[in-house]
Design a protein around this motif. Structure first.
Motif, PDB file in Angstrom:
ATOM      1  N   ARG A 224       0.597  -5.347   3.292  1.00  0.00           N
ATOM      2  CA  ARG A 224       1.701  -6.313   3.275  1.00  0.00           C
ATOM      3  C   ARG A 224       2.825  -5.828   4.195  1.00  0.00           C
ATOM      4  O   ARG A 224       3.570  -6.613   4.741  1.00  0.00           O
TER       5      ARG A 224
ATOM      6  N   VAL B 205       3.235 -12.724   2.951  1.00  0.00           N
ATOM      7  CA  VAL B 205       1.973 -13.465   3.047  1.00  0.00           C
ATOM      8  C   VAL B 205       1.861 -13.948   4.482  1.00  0.00           C
ATOM      9  O   VAL B 205       2.865 -14.212   5.142  1.00  0.00           O
TER      10      VAL B 205
ATOM     11  N   LEU C  45       1.055 -18.399  -3.323  1.00  0.00           N
ATOM     12  CA  LEU C  45      -0.115 -17.587  -3.609  1.00  0.00           C
ATOM     13  C   LEU C  45       0.093 -16.169  -3.110  1.00  0.00           C
ATOM     14  O   LEU C  45       0.350 -15.943  -1.936  1.00  0.00           O
ATOM     15  N   GLY C  46       0.053 -15.246  -4.001  1.00  0.00           N
ATOM     16  CA  GLY C  46       0.196 -13.851  -3.626  1.00  0.00           C
ATOM     17  C   GLY C  46       1.612 -13.335  -3.711  1.00  0.00           C
ATOM     18  O   GLY C  46       1.828 -12.186  -4.061  1.00  0.00           O
TER      19      GLY C  46
ATOM     20  N   ALA D  24       2.629 -12.502  -7.428  1.00  0.00           N
ATOM     21  CA  ALA D  24       1.919 -11.306  -7.906  1.00  0.00           C
ATOM     22  C   ALA D  24       2.518 -10.039  -7.289  1.00  0.00           C
ATOM     23  O   ALA D  24       2.694  -9.025  -7.981  1.00  0.00           O
ATOM     24  N   GLN D  25       2.838 -10.095  -6.002  1.00  0.00           N
ATOM     25  CA  GLN D  25       3.470  -8.945  -5.348  1.00  0.00           C
ATOM     26  C   GLN D  25       4.832  -8.657  -5.978  1.00  0.00           C
ATOM     27  O   GLN D  25       5.170  -7.506  -6.266  1.00  0.00           O
TER      28      GLN D  25
ATOM     29  N   GLN E 209      -0.409 -20.015   2.148  1.00  0.00           N
ATOM     30  CA  GLN E 209      -0.047 -19.058   1.109  1.00  0.00           C
ATOM     31  C   GLN E 209       1.446 -19.121   0.832  1.00  0.00           C
ATOM     32  O   GLN E 209       1.877 -19.058  -0.315  1.00  0.00           O
TER      33      GLN E 209
ATOM     34  N   ASP F 276      -0.505   0.256  -3.966  1.00  0.00           N
ATOM     35  CA  ASP F 276      -1.960   0.195  -3.979  1.00  0.00           C
ATOM     36  C   ASP F 276      -2.617   1.524  -3.630  1.00  0.00           C
ATOM     37  O   ASP F 276      -3.699   1.833  -4.099  1.00  0.00           O
TER      38      ASP F 276
ATOM     39  N   LYS G 130       1.230  -3.567  -1.634  1.00  0.00           N
ATOM     40  CA  LYS G 130       0.055  -3.141  -0.876  1.00  0.00           C
ATOM     41  C   LYS G 130       0.489  -2.773   0.531  1.00  0.00           C
ATOM     42  O   LYS G 130       1.318  -3.469   1.122  1.00  0.00           O
TER      43      LYS G 130
ATOM     44  N   ASP H 276       7.453 -14.959   4.590  1.00  0.00           N
ATOM     45  CA  ASP H 276       6.445 -15.955   4.224  1.00  0.00           C
ATOM     46  C   ASP H 276       5.829 -16.549   5.488  1.00  0.00           C
ATOM     47  O   ASP H 276       6.539 -17.136   6.299  1.00  0.00           O
TER      48      ASP H 276
END
Length: 130
Positions: A80, A9, A19-20, A23-24, A14, A106, A77, A46
């Motif tokens: 990233r 991130v 956040l994120g 999910a990753q 984040q 992705d 993704k 991070d």
């Protein structure tokens, strides 16, 4: 196949909130399980930009691959991993030389398959043109 996951991130907010990242992590770990690949680690940068590869966790992941402690680098993704097409092309060349695979979930990019190799070659061609 042994794989290392990589997460990133870009903002401190984040990073602090997670956040994120979660999910990753879920996406990468689930895909490794689906494929039956061994997870040798999930590394995270991070609060780092993807403008270059000067990030501690990506350097650690690349060291694992270079040392043959992992056979593949998996990201949820592509952005990233890198936002630079030239850095991405350099990573692809490094993967070929060192014999490891790159998987970007992705895009369906998976250099362990013939179609993934083709897609990687197309992306590398654009980088070379640029």
């Amino acid at each position: 196949m042994r794989a290392v996951g990589y997460l990133r991130v870009s903002t401190e907010e984040q990073a602090a909130s997670g956040l994120g990242l979660e999910a990753q992590r879920v996406r990468v770990v689930e895909e490794l399980g689906r494929r039956g690949w061994e997870c040798v680690g999930v590394l995270s940068d991070d609060g780092y930009t993807a403008a270059n590869l000067e990030r501690p966790a990506i350097r650690e992941a690349l060291a694992l691959l270079r040392a043959r402690k992992a056979d593949a680098l998996v990201v949820a993704k592509l952005d990233r991993l890198s936002r630079s097409l030239l850095d991405f092309a350099g990573l692809m060349a490094q993967a070929r030389r060192q014999g490891w695979q790159l998987v970007a979930l992705d895009l369906g990019l998976d250099t362990s398959t013939p179609s993934g190799e083709l897609m990687a070659a197309v992306l590398a061609s654009f980088a070379q043109y640029e």
